[in-house]
Motif scaffolding. Structure first.
Motif, PDB file in Angstrom:
ATOM      1  N   VAL A  58      90.636 -75.931  11.187  1.00 13.97           N
ATOM      2  CA  VAL A  58      90.059 -75.986  12.476  1.00 13.97           C
ATOM      3  C   VAL A  58      89.232 -77.307  13.060  1.00 13.97           C
ATOM      4  O   VAL A  58      88.300 -78.062  13.499  1.00 13.97           O
ATOM      5  N   ALA A  62      87.386 -80.894  13.536  1.00 12.15           N
ATOM      6  CA  ALA A  62      86.329 -80.813  15.215  1.00 12.15           C
ATOM      7  C   ALA A  62      85.521 -81.657  14.679  1.00 12.15           C
ATOM      8  O   ALA A  62      84.732 -83.020  15.308  1.00 12.15           O
ATOM      9  N   ILE A  84      85.567 -75.709  20.038  1.00 10.00           N
ATOM     10  CA  ILE A  84      85.736 -75.105  19.174  1.00 10.00           C
ATOM     11  C   ILE A  84      85.028 -74.657  17.905  1.00 10.00           C
ATOM     12  O   ILE A  84      85.186 -73.875  17.409  1.00 10.00           O
ATOM     13  N   VAL A  88      86.247 -71.047  18.345  1.00 15.25           N
ATOM     14  CA  VAL A  88      87.826 -70.942  17.551  1.00 15.25           C
ATOM     15  C   VAL A  88      87.742 -70.873  16.599  1.00 15.25           C
ATOM     16  O   VAL A  88      87.680 -69.914  15.748  1.00 15.25           O
TER      17      VAL A  88
END
Length: 276
Positions: A58, A62, A84, A88
């Motif tokens: 992730v 990003a 993010i 996240v």
């Protein structure tokens, strides 16, 4: 629209060093996870591995994928990118309990010659303990969040690629400190939750809400960069700003309030159990 998307993809290039660094980190964690799993199989199950490696993926999406190029054109995408990085990636990485697997996964020479001497330094240990204090972590994340969203700082980061990378590192580093106080990944000392942790989360949501509200109700574009640079998508900068503010407001609040609700339920259940 398809022409604009094609243009963004043409402008994007694979960040080799970032990609290799994240891949190397993943290999080190996997190596350590396999080693520690032999003695702690219940604590280090597949979900821990998936959480940490998922966090790395992730993170690459990003700031390493074409999403980062879209963020240079659209403020709304940039806000998703920041969300993010701050809400996240850190929980995913920390839920993988990364400290011991990363240390176990390093080559022995690196552990003996580099990591161990550093950890033994009293100054380093005091600094780490200070940074992990909830008050310090809260101020570090929220002040960083606000400072980089000051229009002059925001525009400066977009206009200077190296400083843009520094901005991302600031968001990720301070957010790791913040979420560390929530997750408390082993081998961190665990202690019973107090109601103060709810203040910790809700007050951070207040900061997010205030900034989001300012951007949503501002009657002009706050960031000059999106006005002076061509928008290949033909989206009005003010409309894009409102959309970005709403994304940050709604999803950012979820990131803080959902953990707050989960912790509240657990604390109430513990209180009932103690009374019984």
């Amino acid at each position: 629209m398809s022409v604009a998307v094609s243009h963004v993809f043409e402008e994007w290039s694979l960040p080799v060093w970032l990609t290799l660094s994240l891949a190397f980190t993943g290999v080190i964690y996997l190596r350590g996870w396999l080693a520690i799993r032999k003695t702690r199989p219940e604590q280090f199950g597949e979900l821990r591995l998936a959480s940490f490696l998922g966090g790395l993926v992730v993170l690459w999406v990003a700031i390493g994928s074409p999403m980062d190029a879209f963020a240079d054109t659209l403020l709304s995408v940039h806000m998703v990118e920041h969300l993010i990085l701050m809400s996240v990636v850190p929980p995913l990485l920390l839920c993988g309990l990364p400290v011991v697997p990363l240390l176990r996964g390093l080559p022995i020479w690196a552990t003996v010659r580099i990591v161990s001497p550093l950890i033994r330094l009293a100054t380093v240990r005091r600094l780490l303990h200070w940074l992990m204090r909830p008050v310090v972590a809260w101020f570090a994340m929220n002040l960083t969040f606000l400072a980089w969203h000051i229009p002059r700082a925001y525009d400066f980061a977009l206009e200077h690629e190296n400083w843009h990378a520094v901005e991302h590192l600031c968001f990720l580093g301070t957010s790791l400190l913040f979420w560390y106080c929530i997750v408390l990944p082993w081998p961190a000392a665990t202690h019973p939750r107090t109601w103060g942790i709810l203040i910790f989360l809700v007050s951070a949501d207040v900061i997010n809400t205030l900034l989001s509200a300012f951007l949503a109700f501002c009657d002009r574009p706050a960031y000059r960069y999106y006005v002076t640079h061509p928008n290949t998508f033909g989206i009005d900068p003010l409309s894009d700003q409102v959309l970005g503010a709403v994304i940050m407001w709604v999803l950012g609040s979820f990131a803080f309030l959902i953990p707050a609700m989960v912790i509240t339920v657990r604390m109430l259940s513990r209180t009932r159990t103690e009374r019984v």
